[in-house]
Write an enzyme that holds these catalytic residues in place. Structure first.
Site, PDB file in Angstrom:
ATOM      1  N   ASP A   1       5.097   2.261   5.013  1.00  0.00           N
ATOM      2  CA  ASP A   1       4.673   1.175   4.123  1.00  0.00           C
ATOM      3  C   ASP A   1       5.692   0.041   4.088  1.00  0.00           C
ATOM      4  O   ASP A   1       5.354  -1.121   4.269  1.00  0.00           O
ATOM      5  CB  ASP A   1       4.416   1.716   2.689  1.00  0.00           C
ATOM      6  CG  ASP A   1       5.569   2.556   2.131  1.00  0.00           C
ATOM      7  OD1 ASP A   1       6.602   2.717   2.815  1.00  0.00           O
ATOM      8  OD2 ASP A   1       5.417   3.063   0.998  1.00  0.00           O
TER       9      ASP A   1
ATOM     10  N   ARG B   1      -0.407   2.921  -6.781  1.00  0.00           N
ATOM     11  CA  ARG B   1      -0.703   2.960  -5.347  1.00  0.00           C
ATOM     12  C   ARG B   1      -2.077   2.365  -5.033  1.00  0.00           C
ATOM     13  O   ARG B   1      -2.279   1.749  -3.993  1.00  0.00           O
ATOM     14  CB  ARG B   1      -0.681   4.410  -4.827  1.00  0.00           C
ATOM     15  CG  ARG B   1       0.689   5.039  -4.782  1.00  0.00           C
ATOM     16  CD  ARG B   1       0.637   6.315  -3.941  1.00  0.00           C
ATOM     17  NE  ARG B   1       1.776   7.190  -4.158  1.00  0.00           N
ATOM     18  CZ  ARG B   1       2.951   7.062  -3.543  1.00  0.00           C
ATOM     19  NH1 ARG B   1       3.158   6.092  -2.691  1.00  0.00           N
ATOM     20  NH2 ARG B   1       3.929   7.913  -3.794  1.00  0.00           N
TER      21      ARG B   1
ATOM     22  N   ASP C   1       4.251   2.652  -4.577  1.00  0.00           N
ATOM     23  CA  ASP C   1       4.255   3.159  -5.948  1.00  0.00           C
ATOM     24  C   ASP C   1       5.531   2.845  -6.686  1.00  0.00           C
ATOM     25  O   ASP C   1       6.575   2.577  -6.091  1.00  0.00           O
ATOM     26  CB  ASP C   1       4.104   4.683  -5.940  1.00  0.00           C
ATOM     27  CG  ASP C   1       5.376   5.383  -5.454  1.00  0.00           C
ATOM     28  OD1 ASP C   1       5.837   5.054  -4.342  1.00  0.00           O
ATOM     29  OD2 ASP C   1       5.923   6.215  -6.199  1.00  0.00           O
TER      30      ASP C   1
ATOM     31  N   PHE D   1      11.103  -5.432  -5.836  1.00  0.00           N
ATOM     32  CA  PHE D   1      10.413  -4.145  -5.816  1.00  0.00           C
ATOM     33  C   PHE D   1       8.918  -4.392  -5.975  1.00  0.00           C
ATOM     34  O   PHE D   1       8.481  -5.047  -6.917  1.00  0.00           O
ATOM     35  CB  PHE D   1      10.923  -3.213  -6.917  1.00  0.00           C
ATOM     36  CG  PHE D   1      10.469  -1.798  -6.712  1.00  0.00           C
ATOM     37  CD1 PHE D   1      11.163  -0.942  -5.854  1.00  0.00           C
ATOM     38  CD2 PHE D   1       9.317  -1.324  -7.337  1.00  0.00           C
ATOM     39  CE1 PHE D   1      10.729   0.356  -5.630  1.00  0.00           C
ATOM     40  CE2 PHE D   1       8.882  -0.017  -7.123  1.00  0.00           C
ATOM     41  CZ  PHE D   1       9.584   0.816  -6.269  1.00  0.00           C
ATOM     42  N   VAL D   2       8.142  -3.872  -5.040  1.00  0.00           N
ATOM     43  CA  VAL D   2       6.708  -4.155  -5.035  1.00  0.00           C
ATOM     44  C   VAL D   2       5.879  -2.875  -5.141  1.00  0.00           C
ATOM     45  O   VAL D   2       6.321  -1.802  -4.730  1.00  0.00           O
ATOM     46  CB  VAL D   2       6.296  -4.944  -3.765  1.00  0.00           C
ATOM     47  CG1 VAL D   2       6.876  -6.350  -3.791  1.00  0.00           C
ATOM     48  CG2 VAL D   2       6.719  -4.219  -2.483  1.00  0.00           C
TER      49      VAL D   2
ATOM     50  N   LYS E   1       3.321   9.160   0.930  1.00  0.00           N
ATOM     51  CA  LYS E   1       1.945   8.756   0.696  1.00  0.00           C
ATOM     52  C   LYS E   1       1.783   7.249   0.857  1.00  0.00           C
ATOM     53  O   LYS E   1       0.687   6.752   0.991  1.00  0.00           O
ATOM     54  CB  LYS E   1       1.540   9.125  -0.752  1.00  0.00           C
ATOM     55  CG  LYS E   1       1.652  10.575  -1.098  1.00  0.00           C
ATOM     56  CD  LYS E   1       1.438  10.714  -2.655  1.00  0.00           C
ATOM     57  CE  LYS E   1       1.876  12.086  -3.091  1.00  0.00           C
ATOM     58  NZ  LYS E   1       1.829  12.192  -4.570  1.00  0.00           N
ATOM     59  N   GLY E   2       2.911   6.548   0.776  1.00  0.00           N
ATOM     60  CA  GLY E   2       2.878   5.094   0.670  1.00  0.00           C
ATOM     61  C   GLY E   2       2.109   4.365   1.752  1.00  0.00           C
ATOM     62  O   GLY E   2       1.512   3.325   1.511  1.00  0.00           O
TER      63      GLY E   2
ATOM     64  N   ASP F   1      13.225  -0.534   3.593  1.00  0.00           N
ATOM     65  CA  ASP F   1      14.146  -1.087   2.609  1.00  0.00           C
ATOM     66  C   ASP F   1      15.569  -0.877   3.141  1.00  0.00           C
ATOM     67  O   ASP F   1      15.996  -1.612   4.021  1.00  0.00           O
ATOM     68  CB  ASP F   1      13.876  -0.368   1.279  1.00  0.00           C
ATOM     69  CG  ASP F   1      14.596  -0.958   0.094  1.00  0.00           C
ATOM     70  OD1 ASP F   1      14.733  -2.178   0.019  1.00  0.00           O
ATOM     71  OD2 ASP F   1      15.043  -0.184  -0.779  1.00  0.00           O
TER      72      ASP F   1
ATOM     73  N   LYS G   1      12.030  -5.445   4.064  1.00  0.00           N
ATOM     74  CA  LYS G   1      12.985  -6.181   3.218  1.00  0.00           C
ATOM     75  C   LYS G   1      14.305  -6.214   3.982  1.00  0.00           C
ATOM     76  O   LYS G   1      15.219  -5.428   3.690  1.00  0.00           O
ATOM     77  CB  LYS G   1      13.179  -5.460   1.871  1.00  0.00           C
ATOM     78  CG  LYS G   1      11.976  -5.535   0.951  1.00  0.00           C
ATOM     79  CD  LYS G   1      12.323  -5.136  -0.478  1.00  0.00           C
ATOM     80  CE  LYS G   1      12.065  -3.686  -0.739  1.00  0.00           C
ATOM     81  NZ  LYS G   1      12.114  -3.312  -2.179  1.00  0.00           N
TER      82      LYS G   1
HETATM   83  P1  IMP Z   1      14.458   3.170   2.347  1.00  0.00           P
HETATM   84  O1  IMP Z   1      14.858   4.551   2.735  1.00  0.00           O
HETATM   85  O2  IMP Z   1      15.428   2.557   1.367  1.00  0.00           O
HETATM   86  O3  IMP Z   1      14.224   2.260   3.536  1.00  0.00           O
HETATM   87  O4  IMP Z   1      13.123   3.271   1.533  1.00  0.00           O
HETATM   88  C1  IMP Z   1      11.926   3.523   2.172  1.00  0.00           C
HETATM   89  C2  IMP Z   1      10.886   4.054   1.234  1.00  0.00           C
HETATM   90  O5  IMP Z   1      11.186   3.747  -0.120  1.00  0.00           O
HETATM   91  C3  IMP Z   1       9.556   3.391   1.523  1.00  0.00           C
HETATM   92  O6  IMP Z   1       8.826   4.101   2.488  1.00  0.00           O
HETATM   93  C4  IMP Z   1       8.901   3.421   0.160  1.00  0.00           C
HETATM   94  O7  IMP Z   1       8.239   4.639  -0.061  1.00  0.00           O
HETATM   95  C5  IMP Z   1      10.054   3.271  -0.800  1.00  0.00           C
HETATM   96  N1  IMP Z   1      10.266   1.863  -1.168  1.00  0.00           N
HETATM   97  C6  IMP Z   1      11.194   0.994  -0.720  1.00  0.00           C
HETATM   98  N2  IMP Z   1      11.069  -0.210  -1.275  1.00  0.00           N
HETATM   99  C7  IMP Z   1       9.996  -0.113  -2.097  1.00  0.00           C
HETATM  100  C8  IMP Z   1       9.318  -1.054  -2.954  1.00  0.00           C
HETATM  101  O8  IMP Z   1       9.655  -2.238  -3.079  1.00  0.00           O
HETATM  102  N3  IMP Z   1       8.245  -0.550  -3.626  1.00  0.00           N
HETATM  103  C9  IMP Z   1       7.819   0.728  -3.539  1.00  0.00           C
HETATM  104  N4  IMP Z   1       8.405   1.625  -2.741  1.00  0.00           N
HETATM  105  C10 IMP Z   1       9.489   1.209  -2.024  1.00  0.00           C
HETATM  106 MG    MG Z   2       7.536   5.728  -2.283  1.00  0.00          MG
END
Ligand code: IMP
Ligand code: MG
Length: 175
Positions: free
Chosen positions: A96, A161, A155, A148-149, A39-40, A99, A127
């Site tokens: 969104d 959100r 969310d 963390f944002v 949903k992000g 990470d 990030k």
């Molecule tokens: P990844 O798989 O670690 O790259 O994480 C990706 C997903 O984790 C993003 O699409 C977000 O939904 C969530 N996410 C990663 N970092 C943050 C953050 O700082 N705040 C909120 N959601 C995050």
């Molecule tokens: Mg999320």
């Protein structure tokens, strides 16, 4: 609790304007499908696609990875699949935030299996210091520090959100 503001409305709009400007140049002659990762990315997705000058097909995909934590579990589950036929199309995955990159790697594999003509990623936030997988993000709105944002779609445990701005968040220590 919300700690400090990372991006205000004006900064979010400016980042999206820049991305839309680049996309409007790059989309010429293409037949794009924009896929929102729910949903992000939903607030970012509507703002971005309404700035595009040509008609684009939109669709949605939903995966889950996080619970009530600020760390990715490293495994994603497909919750909702795309419904349009993307074979032979120029596909843009809209996320969104990138990470570790684990979520994107899995989403890209799912989408790649449907044989798009091309596949690119558009992310509002990145990030880069947190990256743990090799994934190419062609369009990044803003790079941020390892914080963390929440807000503008992002969310913590499904909350915050709908904040219009992006804030650094720190979970409460007790429960
Ligand atoms: P990844 O798989 O670690 O790259 O994480 C990706 C997903 O984790 C993003 O699409 C977000 O939904 C969530 N996410 C990663 N970092 C943050 C953050 O700082 N705040 C909120 N959601 C995050
Ligand atoms: Mg999320």
């Amino acid at each position: 609790m919300l700690k400090s503001r990372v991006l205000d409305r004006h900064e979010i709009e400016a980042a999206i304007d820049e991305l839309a400007g680049r996309l409007n140049r790059d989309l010429v002659g293409r037949d794009p499908v924009f896929i929102c990762i729910l949903k992000g990315a939903v607030y970012f997705f509507t703002a971005l696609t309404t700035r595009l000058k040509q008609s684009v097909v939109i669709d949605f995909i939903q995966v889950s990875s996080y619970g009530a934590t600020t760390e990715s579990s490293g495994t994603v589950t497909l919750v909702k699949d795309v419904t349009v036929d993307i074979a032979g199309r120029d596909v843009y995955i809209v996320d969104d935030i990138v990470d570790t990159g684990f979520t994107l790697v899995d989403v890209l594999a799912l989408v790649e299996a449907r044989h798009p003509r091309s596949l690119q990623v558009v992310a509002l936030l990145d990030k880069p210091s947190r990256r743990r997988s090799r994934v190419e993000v062609a369009y990044v709105g803003r790079e941020i520090e390892d914080r963390f944002v929440v807000g503008f779609g992002l969310d913590f445990d499904e909350r915050y959100r709908n904040l219009p701005e992006i804030w650094e968040f720190e979970p409460d220590r007790e429960g």
